[in-house]
Design a protein around this motif. Structure first.
Motif: not given
Length: 377
Positions: A251-255, A269-272, A274-275, A280-281
């Motif tokens: 929800g934090f990244f989605g919103s 690692h992947d929690q931060g 992946a999003p 970042a493109s």
């Protein structure tokens, strides 16, 4: 002006990957040489091989030591002169050994003060392993070499989005036991200091992510949020660090809640990442905070699948160079007022305050005396 240009050391990374391609593409622009003096730690033979294979025209000057680097040109420091078999797009032990030789020389030269900042091209974490390199990646290796007892913090950044990690290169099965109150407080404190000093943010706001889905749902899906993360946030607040959360990562990244904070502290690692990489493109930068050295790298790997094809995007590497220079300058500006403290003036000020306290005390005592009933004569 030559002395004022920032000297940027660049390690060539895995010799079968896209390291030389993104380096040459970055410094094919003349403006980059007006900004800094690059010193590539690598192999002239390997560099020439890649340049020919990619049909590139970026020229470089071969030097034997960093002291010989000249402004206005791409300097290539010979870290080894052995024949290396280049197998573009393939992992090999030779490529890992070549990457380590460049890294090792760069660490030695940094300790001698021969350059200002370091930008590392990608390595292969498998083929670089040896008796001399038993680390999960660049971050841990550099911390051991030049950390001077300080702890490194991996920060992925693009624009105003900065994501730091409590744990880095750990198997998922080991993450939960590595998430402790002490670890969160330590990493958040390093992050706060870096945001303040390296990025000149006066009062950083840090969002702390949860470990479990839905932030544990009040203990239904896990108790780490209540038992570990919340107490850590409370301790950070007591230390004067603005920390908020824990926030469920999806929800934090989605919103786009991250846009309201100066930094995001992820648990693993992947929690931060992946999003971050989805957002970042091609502009993401990996920054190593917490160390005396300023070190950055592009946020991608060796990219064997496109190596040698001439299609690698150099923007992430270019941004890594920009970031290293910006952080170096920010540190100079931050540290300059603190270089020459004025102890005499401090003591004078303290003495004056003591005089004021004495005067106030004397005045208060006089008031007490005036309130006392006077004796009749």
């Amino acid at each position: 002006m030559e002395e004022k240009k920032i000297r940027v050391a660049i390690t060539h990374g895995d010799t079968n990957g896209i390291g030389y391609e993104v380096i040459f593409k970055t410094f094919a622009e003349p403006e980059m040489l007006e900004l800094c003096t690059p010193i590539i730690y690598g192999s002239p033979k390997v560099a020439a091989y890649h340049r020919k294979a990619l049909n590139m025209e970026t020229s470089f000057s071969i030097i034997d030591k960093a002291e010989d680097a000249k402004s206005g040109r791409v300097n290539l420091l010979t870290t080894f002169d052995d024949e290396v078999k280049v197998e573009i797009g393939q992992s090999s032990k030779e490529a890992g050994e070549a990457a380590l030789k460049a890294l090792d020389r760069a660490m030695t030269d940094y300790r001698s003060g021969l350059y200002d900042v370091l930008v590392t091209a990608p390595i292969n974490k498998d083929n670089i392993q040896s008796n001399l390199f038993r680390f999960a990646g660049h971050t841990e290796y550099i911390e051991s070499c030049v950390g001077e007892g300080r702890k490194a913090l991996m920060v992925l950044m693009t624009g105003s989005l900065r994501v730091a990690l409590v744990t880095t290169h750990l198997p998922i099965k080991d993450v939960a036991k590595a998430i402790t109150k002490e670890a969160i407080v330590e990493k958040a404190a390093i992050f706060h200091k870096s945001l303040h000093r390296d990025f000149r943010i006066q009062k950083p706001r840090i969002a702390v992510l949860s470990l479990n889905p839905h932030a544990g749902d009040a203990g239904v899906i896990g108790s780490e949020e209540q038992d570990i993360i919340l107490p850590a946030i409370q301790q950070l607040e007591e230390q004067g660090i603005q920390a908020f959360g824990p926030f469920a990562a999806d929800g934090f990244f989605g919103s786009r809640a991250y846009s309201r904070f100066d930094g995001v502290l992820a648990m693993y690692h992947d929690q931060g990442l992946a999003p971050f990489k989805a957002l970042a493109s091609e502009e993401g930068v990996n920054y190593t905070a917490g160390l005396p050295m300023v070190r950055t790298s592009p946020d991608h790997g060796t990219a064997y699948d496109i190596a040698g094809k001439g299609v690698a995007d150099e923007n992430s590497f270019r941004q890594a160079v920009y970031t290293a220079i910006d952080v170096y300058r920010n540190r100079l500006r931050f540290d300059e007022p603190l270089e020459h403290p004025l102890p005499k003036l401090y003591h004078e000020k303290r003495d004056e305050s003591e005089k004021i306290r004495f005067a106030v005390s004397k005045k208060e005592q006089q008031k007490k005396d005036d309130r006392q009933p006077k004796k009749e004569e």
